[in-house]
Design an enzyme around this catalytic site. Structure first.
Site, mmCIF file in Angstrom:
data_model
loop_
_atom_site.group_PDB
_atom_site.id
_atom_site.type_symbol
_atom_site.label_atom_id
_atom_site.label_comp_id
_atom_site.label_asym_id
_atom_site.label_seq_id
_atom_site.Cartn_x
_atom_site.Cartn_y
_atom_site.Cartn_z
ATOM 1 N N ASN A 11 0.862 -1.190 0.000
ATOM 2 C CA ASN A 11 0.000 0.000 0.000
ATOM 3 C C ASN A 11 0.895 1.236 0.000
ATOM 4 O O ASN A 11 1.535 1.532 0.999
ATOM 5 C CB ASN A 11 -0.887 -0.046 1.255
ATOM 6 C CG ASN A 11 -1.702 1.220 1.424
ATOM 7 O OD1 ASN A 11 -1.827 2.015 0.489
ATOM 8 N ND2 ASN A 11 -2.256 1.409 2.615
ATOM 9 N N LYS A 13 0.003 4.289 -0.133
ATOM 10 C CA LYS A 13 -0.641 5.462 0.482
ATOM 11 C C LYS A 13 -0.466 6.676 -0.444
ATOM 12 O O LYS A 13 -0.512 6.521 -1.653
ATOM 13 C CB LYS A 13 -0.085 5.700 1.887
ATOM 14 C CG LYS A 13 -0.077 4.414 2.712
ATOM 15 C CD LYS A 13 0.174 4.652 4.153
ATOM 16 C CE LYS A 13 0.291 3.311 4.850
ATOM 17 N NZ LYS A 13 0.134 3.383 6.276
ATOM 18 N N HIS A 98 -9.521 0.640 4.758
ATOM 19 C CA HIS A 98 -8.228 0.828 5.436
ATOM 20 C C HIS A 98 -8.452 1.730 6.649
ATOM 21 O O HIS A 98 -9.262 2.656 6.604
ATOM 22 C CB HIS A 98 -7.214 1.454 4.471
ATOM 23 C CG HIS A 98 -5.826 1.441 5.044
ATOM 24 N ND1 HIS A 98 -5.403 2.389 5.942
ATOM 25 C CD2 HIS A 98 -4.799 0.587 4.877
ATOM 26 C CE1 HIS A 98 -4.153 2.123 6.297
ATOM 27 N NE2 HIS A 98 -3.761 1.029 5.664
ATOM 28 N N GLU A 100 -6.877 4.129 7.820
ATOM 29 C CA GLU A 100 -6.674 5.573 7.598
ATOM 30 C C GLU A 100 -7.898 6.181 6.911
ATOM 31 O O GLU A 100 -8.198 7.359 7.085
ATOM 32 C CB GLU A 100 -5.378 5.801 6.799
ATOM 33 C CG GLU A 100 -4.159 5.530 7.681
ATOM 34 C CD GLU A 100 -2.878 5.204 6.953
ATOM 35 O OE1 GLU A 100 -2.796 5.397 5.722
ATOM 36 O OE2 GLU A 100 -1.940 4.726 7.619
ATOM 37 N N GLU A 169 -5.266 -5.616 10.315
ATOM 38 C CA GLU A 169 -4.236 -4.607 10.536
ATOM 39 C C GLU A 169 -4.494 -3.880 11.853
ATOM 40 O O GLU A 169 -5.311 -2.943 11.901
ATOM 41 C CB GLU A 169 -4.245 -3.576 9.412
ATOM 42 C CG GLU A 169 -3.959 -4.152 8.045
ATOM 43 C CD GLU A 169 -3.383 -3.079 7.123
ATOM 44 O OE1 GLU A 169 -2.232 -3.227 6.724
ATOM 45 O OE2 GLU A 169 -4.079 -2.095 6.863
ATOM 46 N N GLY A 175 2.502 1.816 10.674
ATOM 47 C CA GLY A 175 3.403 2.970 10.565
ATOM 48 C C GLY A 175 4.115 3.314 11.859
ATOM 49 O O GLY A 175 4.744 4.360 11.969
ATOM 50 N N SER A 212 3.578 -2.618 10.102
ATOM 51 C CA SER A 212 5.038 -2.592 10.259
ATOM 52 C C SER A 212 5.713 -3.894 9.813
ATOM 53 O O SER A 212 6.653 -4.361 10.462
ATOM 54 C CB SER A 212 5.420 -2.228 11.705
ATOM 55 O OG SER A 212 4.981 -0.914 12.001
HETATM 56 C C1 PEP Z 1 -0.729 -0.144 5.960
HETATM 57 O O1 PEP Z 1 -0.878 1.051 5.823
HETATM 58 O O2 PEP Z 1 -1.580 -0.901 5.481
HETATM 59 C C2 PEP Z 1 0.434 -0.636 6.703
HETATM 60 C C3 PEP Z 1 0.432 -1.869 7.093
HETATM 61 O O3 PEP Z 1 1.470 0.272 6.924
HETATM 62 P P1 PEP Z 1 2.937 -0.041 7.556
HETATM 63 O O4 PEP Z 1 3.442 -1.317 6.934
HETATM 64 O O5 PEP Z 1 3.757 1.141 7.198
HETATM 65 O O6 PEP Z 1 2.746 -0.206 9.033
#
Ligand code: PEP
Length: 249
Positions: A11, A13, A98, A100, A169, A175, A212
């Site tokens: 992703n 973003k 997601h 966000e 997630e 992040g 992460s």
């Molecule tokens: C995401 O935004 O779906 C995500 C898992 O981000 P990150 O790997 O940066 O934690």
């Protein structure tokens, strides 16, 4: 890992222009080489880079997915993109729900109709669910995930939808550099599978972990019994690091 084919999705973003997506595609395809790749691989560029990314990855083993979709076919929805528009770029699917997007106001009810609209338009979907740190610490994780899954999957009750995957997630791991331990990830994904099994075919649906994920923890996470792949944010922005995660599958 089960016999479900692993899925590794990146992703991006709000990163990368169309030109940068094209450059990235060349780098990732060079990293992955010509041989067959064990995992199914996808990248999720921003809307403006979907078409160049889809063109650059055409004919390769890497699919291109959008990051969000609106449920309407067309209309007065400023700033939104329909499933048909996504399909017309050459992209094969989309993320829905997601965290966000949910934090920016996307509701469970919208997630449900958006998953439905995307599947009906022939797209594949990665449905995202996850709890906050406060919810985990209050012991509410399972109830919260159950509610998110019921809301999003009820329209599919009884149907096995090949094109639907789920990404668990935890918001506190996105992040932050704070990955869920493989044990927490496995336990929670097992819960997601059990709940999904009551709604759709939970044994066949792929359930990913996201939060992460990096080249050095991907293999242990994907080694867990119920984890069928990963959704990667930050570490997917660099083609070499994303390719290392793909190889870990
Ligand atoms: C995401 O935004 O779906 C995500 C898992 O981000 P990150 O790997 O940066 O934690």
């Amino acid at each position: 890992m089960s016999d479900r084919r692993p899925l590794v999705a990146g992703n991006w973003k709000m990163h990368k222009t169309g030109a940068e997506a094209t450059e990235y595609a060349a780098a990732l395809l060079a990293e992955l080489g010509d041989g067959p790749v064990e995992a199914e691989v996808a990248v999720c560029p921003p809307f403006t880079a979907l078409q160049p990314a889809a063109a650059a990855f055409a004919g390769s083993q890497v699919a291109v997915l959008a990051q969000a979709v609106h449920e309407a076919d067309a209309g007065a929805h400023t700033g939104e993109i329909s499933a048909g528009m996504i399909a017309a770029t050459g992209a094969a699917g989309t993320l829905v729900g997601h965290s966000e997007r949910r934090a920016a106001g996307e509701t469970d009810a919208q997630v449900a109709v958006r998953v439905r609209a995307a599947i009906d338009a022939g797209l594949s979907v990665i449905l995202c669910v996850g709890e906050s740190l406060d919810q985990r610490e209050a012991g509410e994780t399972e109830a919260w995930l159950t509610a998110q899954l019921r809301a999003a999957l009820t329209p599919f009750e009884g149907v096995h939808e090949e094109r639907l995957s789920i990404a668990y997630e935890p918001i506190w791991a996105i992040g932050t550099g704070r990955t869920a331990t493989p044990q927490i990830a496995q336990e929670t994904v097992a819960h997601v599978r059990a709940v999904s099994a009551g709604l759709i075919d939970g044994e066949r649906v792929r359930i990913l972990y996201g939060g992460s994920v990096k080249p050095d923890n991907a293999s242990e996470l994907m080694g867990q019994k119920d984890i069928d792949g990963v959704l990667v944010g930050g570490a997917s922005l660099d083609a070499a690091s994303f390719a290392a995660i793909v190889r870990a599958a």
